[in-house]
Design an enzyme around this catalytic site. Structure first.
Site: not given
Length: 483
Positions: A88, A143, A145, A236
């Site tokens: 995105d 994710d 990271d 989540d």
């Protein structure tokens, strides 16, 4: 009369803070009780199932290459692996991701670069949209990271294939644990969550949640629970509770460690904490009525309530933050000793539980407690320093105030010589640091006042509050100038 009222409110706040502290002792009890419970590894499947690896990203120019290279190193049958870059981004990350996808596609990977015209639903919307482009029955999520180890799928998929298992979560590791005091304290907080809390909840049959990354889902569990939704900031946590209410079992694998990068800048850390605190209260407001209407055991329901509302402790902490100095002065002026010892006892009961809880986590992670136990006072001070930030998040959630999903910027900070200073992404620096600075000065005045009057016994309490608020205020201001 006013003094009696303030005293009652103060003692009541300390009482509930002590309850949250005692809950940590309860989790520690569950951990010790179930620590030796056997969890046998299931046999590898005759045919490995198709897995889609979803990578939701938004403006991740510094870490996108590390993420994709780690995912393409996964030791899994390539013909059964599908990678989705759910992008995105509205900056150069998009072109970087496109180039990397082209590179890995030429190497034989089935990898797609999926873009949306509108960022509807933020991360939850991206994940749900990705499911429409894959029929895989197993979904792994990372994710930006994170850097999953090569054996991640081979070690987790067999557990997910057991009857009734809907999700498998692994433990977070810390790439940059030793980068700074802030990252060491964050690592300690997360170690307590993953080493003690997750283990205790999962092994004792309590509600247990996916952490948004470093885990795998059975597609049927997501769909039966109603899919990814973006009406809370913790999609989540929300999906985890809905899936378990639908009857799916979860598995936690603390022995599988997935490394991740901790926020190295305090404003990014505070924004992350604000999102997690607000999202958990939002999820509690949304799902607790349904949980209490269920046929689950009462203890399971009560533990879920504490789990989803424990960030209210930051609101409760605001009362001692404002009134601890006048309360101590009042007790001394009135020469009332017993009430003083009552709330000191309550305060110590909460503090002691935190020390035992995180001391156990330190022992497990490091194999011993020294010298890492010396971080505990700093960790408690940091928790106090987050009172304003996370307390506001809890208030916003309680009053139904909407706010956007604020991403945590990542800078690929792995070594001491690397820095986030001067890089493109900048964390939102709220003016809350002014309130934190005021409270830090307020407790500095209290320390001087009490020392001048010889009240040495008050020093440990006031120092924790002073240090916590001054640290978060000064670091927020200073680091905000450097980004």
């Amino acid at each position: 009369m006013a003094a009696i009222f303030i005293t009652a409110v103060y003692l009541l706040a300390l009482f509930f803070l002590a309850l949250f502290g005692l809950h940590k002792l309860y989790l520690l009890y569950l951990f010790r009780k179930h620590r030796q419970d056997p969890v046998e590894r299931p046999p590898d499947p005759a045919v490995w199932p198709e897995v889609v690896v979803q990578l939701p990203i938004y403006n991740e120019r510094y870490v996108i290459e590390r993420l994709l290279r780690s995912v393409t190193r996964l030791n899994y049958p390539r013909q059964r692996l599908h990678i989705q870059v759910l992008d995105d981004s509205d900056d150069a990350t998009a072109s970087m991701a496109a180039g990397l996808v082209t590179l890995f596609r030429k190497q034989g990977f089935r990898i797609d670069h999926i873009r949306r015209s509108r960022r509807i639903g933020f991360k939850a919307g991206a994940l749900q949209n990705g499911l429409t482009s894959s029929s895989a029955g197993v979904i792994a999520i990372f994710d930006a990271d994170f850097a999953p180890p090569p054996d991640f799928l081979k070690r987790t998929v067999p557990y997910l294939l057991q009857d009734g298992v809907g999700m498998v979560q692994t433990r977070w590791g810390h790439i940059n644990r030793e980068y700074s005091l802030l990252t060491r304290l964050q690592a300690l907080l997360l170690d307590g969550h993953f080493v003690i809390e997750h283990f205790a909840r999962n092994r004792s049959g309590r509600f247990f949640n996916f952490n948004g990354t470093a885990g795998i889902w059975r597609r049927a569990a997501i769909e039966e629970a109603g899919g990814w939704r973006h009406d809370t900031l913790t999609e989540d946590l929300d999906l985890s509770y809905r899936a378990q209410l639908a009857g799916w079992r979860f598995v936690y694998l603390p022995e599988v460690v997935t490394p991740a990068e901790l926020p190295a800048e305090i404003n990014a850390f505070k924004n992350q904490q604000h999102r997690w605190a607000k999202g958990s209260i939002q999820t509690g407001r949304k799902l607790l009525p349904r949980i209490f209407r269920s046929e689950l055991p009462l203890l399971v329901k009560l533990e879920a309530a504490i789990h989803l509302t424990n960030n209210l402790a930051y609101l409760l902490m605001a009362i001692p933050s404002l009134f601890v100095i006048p309360m101590l002065l009042l007790q001394v002026d009135l020469a009332v000793g017993r009430p003083l010892f009552v709330y000191l006892f309550v305060f110590f009961s909460a503090t002691l539980s935190v020390c035992l809880y995180y001391g156990q986590a330190i022992r497990i992670v490091y194999g011993g407690i020294w010298p890492h136990i010396l971080l505990l006072p700093a960790m408690m001070a940091l928790g106090i320093g987050l009172t304003v930030n996370n307390g506001l998040a809890a208030l916003e959630a309680l009053f139904g105030m909407d706010s956007p999903f604020i991403r945590t910027p990542k800078f690929r900070i792995e070594q001491h010589h690397q820095t986030w200073k001067g890089k493109r992404y900048k964390a939102d620096r709220r003016l809350l640091f002014i309130v934190e600075l005021f409270l830090g000065v307020y407790f500095s005045w209290g320390i001087v006042l009490f020392l001048c009057n010889g009240f040495w016994w008050s020093l440990p309490f006031l120092l924790l509050f002073q240090t916590g608020f001054l640290y978060t205020a000064i670091q927020s201001f200073y680091q905000g100038l450097k980004t």
